[in-house]
Every structure is written in C-alpha cells, then in structure tokens.
Design a protein around this motif. Sequence first.
Motif, PDB file in Angstrom:
ATOM      1  N   LEU A 190       4.933  -9.498  -5.258  1.00  0.00           N
ATOM      2  CA  LEU A 190       5.809  -8.513  -5.195  1.00  0.00           C
ATOM      3  C   LEU A 190       4.880  -7.129  -5.605  1.00  0.00           C
ATOM      4  CD1 LEU A 190       8.852  -7.397  -5.842  1.00  0.00           C
ATOM      5  CD2 LEU A 190       8.310  -7.159  -8.159  1.00  0.00           C
ATOM      6  N   HIS A 191       4.824  -6.211  -4.585  1.00  0.00           N
ATOM      7  CA  HIS A 191       4.280  -5.012  -4.539  1.00  0.00           C
ATOM      8  C   HIS A 191       4.979  -3.692  -5.106  1.00  0.00           C
ATOM      9  CE1 HIS A 191       0.779  -6.106  -1.849  1.00  0.00           C
ATOM     10  NE2 HIS A 191       1.497  -6.982  -1.406  1.00  0.00           N
ATOM     11  N   LEU A 192       4.370  -3.181  -6.248  1.00  0.00           N
ATOM     12  CA  LEU A 192       5.123  -1.762  -6.597  1.00  0.00           C
ATOM     13  C   LEU A 192       4.560  -0.524  -5.973  1.00  0.00           C
ATOM     14  CD1 LEU A 192       4.756  -3.209 -10.396  1.00  0.00           C
ATOM     15  CD2 LEU A 192       6.675  -3.418  -8.789  1.00  0.00           C
ATOM     16  N   PRO A 223       1.825 -16.141 -13.810  1.00  0.00           N
ATOM     17  CA  PRO A 223       1.814 -14.934 -13.146  1.00  0.00           C
ATOM     18  C   PRO A 223       0.562 -14.155 -12.933  1.00  0.00           C
ATOM     19  CG  PRO A 223       3.564 -14.826 -14.620  1.00  0.00           C
ATOM     20  CD  PRO A 223       2.764 -16.001 -14.896  1.00  0.00           C
ATOM     21  N   ILE A 224      -0.037 -13.500 -11.875  1.00  0.00           N
ATOM     22  CA  ILE A 224      -1.193 -12.917 -11.479  1.00  0.00           C
ATOM     23  C   ILE A 224      -0.886 -11.421 -11.333  1.00  0.00           C
ATOM     24  CG2 ILE A 224      -3.496 -12.876 -10.480  1.00  0.00           C
ATOM     25  CD1 ILE A 224      -2.888 -15.624  -9.405  1.00  0.00           C
ATOM     26  N   TYR A 225      -1.367 -10.537 -12.297  1.00  0.00           N
ATOM     27  CA  TYR A 225      -1.266  -9.424 -12.345  1.00  0.00           C
ATOM     28  C   TYR A 225      -2.273  -8.535 -11.697  1.00  0.00           C
ATOM     29  CZ  TYR A 225       2.404 -10.625 -15.451  1.00  0.00           C
ATOM     30  OH  TYR A 225       3.519 -11.291 -16.020  1.00  0.00           O
ATOM     31  N   PHE A 226      -1.984  -7.821 -10.473  1.00  0.00           N
ATOM     32  CA  PHE A 226      -3.193  -6.935  -9.809  1.00  0.00           C
ATOM     33  C   PHE A 226      -3.027  -5.481 -10.078  1.00  0.00           C
ATOM     34  CE2 PHE A 226      -2.111 -10.810  -7.031  1.00  0.00           C
ATOM     35  CZ  PHE A 226      -3.280 -11.334  -7.234  1.00  0.00           C
ATOM     36  N   TYR A 227      -4.108  -4.886 -10.589  1.00  0.00           N
ATOM     37  CA  TYR A 227      -4.375  -3.711 -10.901  1.00  0.00           C
ATOM     38  C   TYR A 227      -5.078  -2.798  -9.790  1.00  0.00           C
ATOM     39  CZ  TYR A 227      -1.873  -3.963 -15.347  1.00  0.00           C
ATOM     40  OH  TYR A 227      -1.200  -4.037 -16.319  1.00  0.00           O
ATOM     41  N   THR A 286      -0.067  -2.595  -9.515  1.00  0.00           N
ATOM     42  CA  THR A 286       0.089  -2.374  -8.352  1.00  0.00           C
ATOM     43  C   THR A 286       1.011  -3.576  -7.598  1.00  0.00           C
ATOM     44  OG1 THR A 286      -1.933  -3.064  -7.189  1.00  0.00           O
ATOM     45  CG2 THR A 286      -1.516  -0.615  -7.825  1.00  0.00           C
ATOM     46  N   ALA A 287       0.737  -4.827  -8.089  1.00  0.00           N
ATOM     47  CA  ALA A 287       1.126  -5.946  -7.453  1.00  0.00           C
ATOM     48  C   ALA A 287       1.036  -7.141  -8.468  1.00  0.00           C
ATOM     49  CB  ALA A 287       0.423  -6.442  -6.148  1.00  0.00           C
ATOM     50  N   VAL A 288       2.066  -8.264  -8.191  1.00  0.00           N
ATOM     51  CA  VAL A 288       2.269  -9.352  -9.049  1.00  0.00           C
ATOM     52  C   VAL A 288       2.311 -10.609  -8.234  1.00  0.00           C
ATOM     53  CG1 VAL A 288       3.373 -10.742 -10.885  1.00  0.00           C
ATOM     54  CG2 VAL A 288       3.205  -7.925 -10.783  1.00  0.00           C
ATOM     55  N   ARG A 289       1.608 -11.695  -8.341  1.00  0.00           N
ATOM     56  CA  ARG A 289       1.924 -12.935  -7.494  1.00  0.00           C
ATOM     57  C   ARG A 289       2.463 -13.939  -8.405  1.00  0.00           C
ATOM     58  NH1 ARG A 289      -0.632 -16.745  -3.002  1.00  0.00           N
ATOM     59  NH2 ARG A 289       0.767 -18.447  -3.263  1.00  0.00           N
ATOM     60  N   LEU A 290       3.835 -14.402  -8.157  1.00  0.00           N
ATOM     61  CA  LEU A 290       4.135 -15.541  -9.123  1.00  0.00           C
ATOM     62  C   LEU A 290       4.658 -16.618  -7.892  1.00  0.00           C
ATOM     63  CD1 LEU A 290       5.296 -16.513 -11.789  1.00  0.00           C
ATOM     64  CD2 LEU A 290       7.417 -15.292 -11.430  1.00  0.00           C
TER      65      LEU A 290
END
Length: 450
Positions: A391-393, A372-376, A382-386
């Motif tokens: 997924l956008h938070l 998973p890639i966690y975007f801050y 704020t978002a995660v790619r899996l």
Amino acid sequence: MDRRKFLKNTLIGAGGLVLALMVTGCGVNRQEYTNIVLIYVDDMGYGDLASTGHPTIRTPNLDRMIDEGVTMTQFYSVASLCTPSRAALLTGRYPIRNGMTHINFPNSEHGLPPSEITLAEILKSRGYATACIGKWHLGHLPEFLPTNHGFDYYFGIPYSNDMDPDWPYNPAYLPMPELPLMRNEQIIEQPCVQETLTKRSTEEAIRFIEKNKDQPFFCYLPYVMPHLPLHASDEFQGQSKRGLYGDVIEELDWGVGQLLDALRRLKIDERTLVIFTSDNGPSIQPNLDVGSSGLLRGSKHTTWEGGLRVPFIVWAPNQLPAGKTCMDVGTTMDLFTTLTVLAGDSVPRDRNIDGVNIMSVWQGESKQPHDPIYFYHGNRLTAVRLGKYKLHLWKNVLESTFGKWVKCDSPELYDVEYDPSEEYNIAYENVEIVSHIENEILMFKDQLQK
C-alpha cells in the motif's frame, strides 16, 4: 539501562567466549561456531547481476555464490537512503525508533545513538572479533564511529563518497572537507583515493579474516561502490561492455571471489556464513552512469520496489541448501535477529526489535508469513507491505533521486507478487485489504508512541 550494562547483564558468557551455533544438515552442532561475513554494497540495483538478467555485466563469482547458496527474491531494505538503511541493518530496528531517518552529512553533529545495541556489540560479547571495512555513514564524530559501536577495527570512509568538493552534483553539501579515509579513529588519507578503494577494502577484509581464522569473527564489509561517483582500479577500467558502471560491478564481483577463495584456502569456508546484499536500489540521475532496477519500478529515494527490493544471497557450504531460490519476504532488519540467534543468543529485551529470525526460511524448512513492513522516507511513512500486497500512501512523482513527494489522492494498492513493476493499482476492488492495512498502520503508530 544503558546498552553496555544491558549486554553485561543479559548475554551469557563462558570465560568471555561462548561458541555459537552452526546449523548443519543434521541439526545443530553446539561444538562449533559460525563466522559471519556481511557484504553490503551501495546503490546496487535489483537488475545489475548477470544471474538476474543483466546482458552485459559479468558477475561469475556472485553467480557461483548463488549456485552454491540461497537467493531471496523478495528481500528488502527498509529505507531507500544510505544512513537509515544502515541503522536498520545494524540494530534490527526501524530508523524512526532511533532518529536515524535522514542522510548524515560532513557537518552533521549527530549519529547512531550510544544507547543503540548493534549486531557487532552482541557478537563481540560472544567472543567474536569484529571489523567494519568500508562506508560507515552513521556519524563521523569520534563518539559515533564504528569503534564505539562494537567494532574492534575500522577501515573506511565515515560518510558517502560523493560528499567531497570535487563532486559537482551536490552543491548543497558545500563547503565541505576533502573525503577522508580512516583507520580506527585516525585519518590516514585525505583526499581518499577512490580508484583503489574496492581493492584495498577487499585486501583489508582478507587480512582481518587471516588474522582471526582460529576464532569466531564478524567481518562487516560495506563496500563504497557503486555509489556515485564511480571509481574502478586500473585493472578493471574499460573492461565491461556496460561502461564504467559495469567495470565497478565486475570489480566488486572480483572482491567477492577473493573473499570466498580466502575462506576456502584457510579451510574455514564450511564454518563461515557469507551474506551479499545492497543498502537500497540504484540511483537514477539524468546523464549519469547508474544501475538498473530491472523489472521493478522506481529507484533509490523512492519507496517503489526498485528503491527497496535488493539483491540477496546467503552462502554457507554444508550448512544451507545449495542453489535454492526462496520467494519468502525478508528485510535487512531480519539479519540482526537471525545472526544474533545464530551466535547462540537472544535479541535485546529492553526495546522493540523489528527484525525476525529467517534462518528456517534459508534452510527451506518453513514458509513463514512476515510481519508488516513499514517503509519510511525520512520521518514520513510512505508505504507498507503486508503479505503479497503493498500500500502506497505517498509517492515520488518523478521516480528519481531528485523527484517530488506528493500524498496519494487515495491509497494505492499493488499485488507485488503478481505485479512487481507496480503498474496496476487494485485499491478500488480491494477495499477490505486497504482497510486492513490501514488498521495495521494505526496499531504500529500507536505502538511507536509507547
């Protein structure tokens, strides 16, 4: 354990020089080393190259690099801001781990912590000559400069080129000194003449390569452009149909061509690996000349695809396939791990390293799923790619540099392989996928606390 003791205790040496691996079509040749040139442009958009569809910007040298190398179409910076993206690149770690989550300013008193181990330090311990030529932006005070983070030589600016009193669009930065140009720890020009900076950076890089052609070298070339304000030399001004932004991109393309020509002239092209990518997506500011995200949504300062998915080319004649397009996922953090292993080493074992080795992906030997890639954005996840999902938070509602961040009423899910423009929220019909990614987030946050 501090980083220098770690390097001394865990990196194998042979008289101070251990030859690195060079991957060839026939396997691994341990009698050779691979030089590394890492070109890292600033704020170039996914749609700014002729090869990715831009109709009026000419990039013949980058197009040739693509024809002779490997292109990744799903390659990410893990942050859409200058400072955290550079920290992730050079340490292989999420910026949330080392505090480099926000932009550094001329009055900032912090920088990349001395405890961090950079790619330059690892390569230097392997006998590589190391240089940083261009924009640093990981701390301008002496203890944070490149020469204290593994680089033998530094030429460039210590922070962004818009952090200058002559640039009227950043009143929050005032008061500030005129933009300095540095060589190692000394200011050699103030204000920096930006019109010739791309040309001078290219010339500095070629001189470094010429000087070190008979030994392994790592040339990190974080070009200042096309970050605003835009500047091009006299030879390129007014030459592009795309205007000043096109002039700037075409001069960067010229610089890439000069570097590749130098490697061929010195007959070291077949033992050199060259990477070209960007620190994040393009700026989007009203009435200013900026880049294009192409079909992707959003820009710099957002965690939509346009802010994070960046151009990526790796070129290594007779080492990697020519003309290969790779649709696997990768990140700038992966370059830390991949290049460390390429240099015959293993990643540090006393800390979490988030990058993974993607050499087999470049070679076309595997289709490996990415973690998973966690975007801050800053300290906020704020978002995660899996897999193929993102997924956008939180989201930037104006989708621009100066937009407002709001929490999503409920998480938004996009299939960014089918829908790279992130137009169709499919969260409601994929509740199990949303729940799975949310569980991954909980485990990641728990691991951050340990």
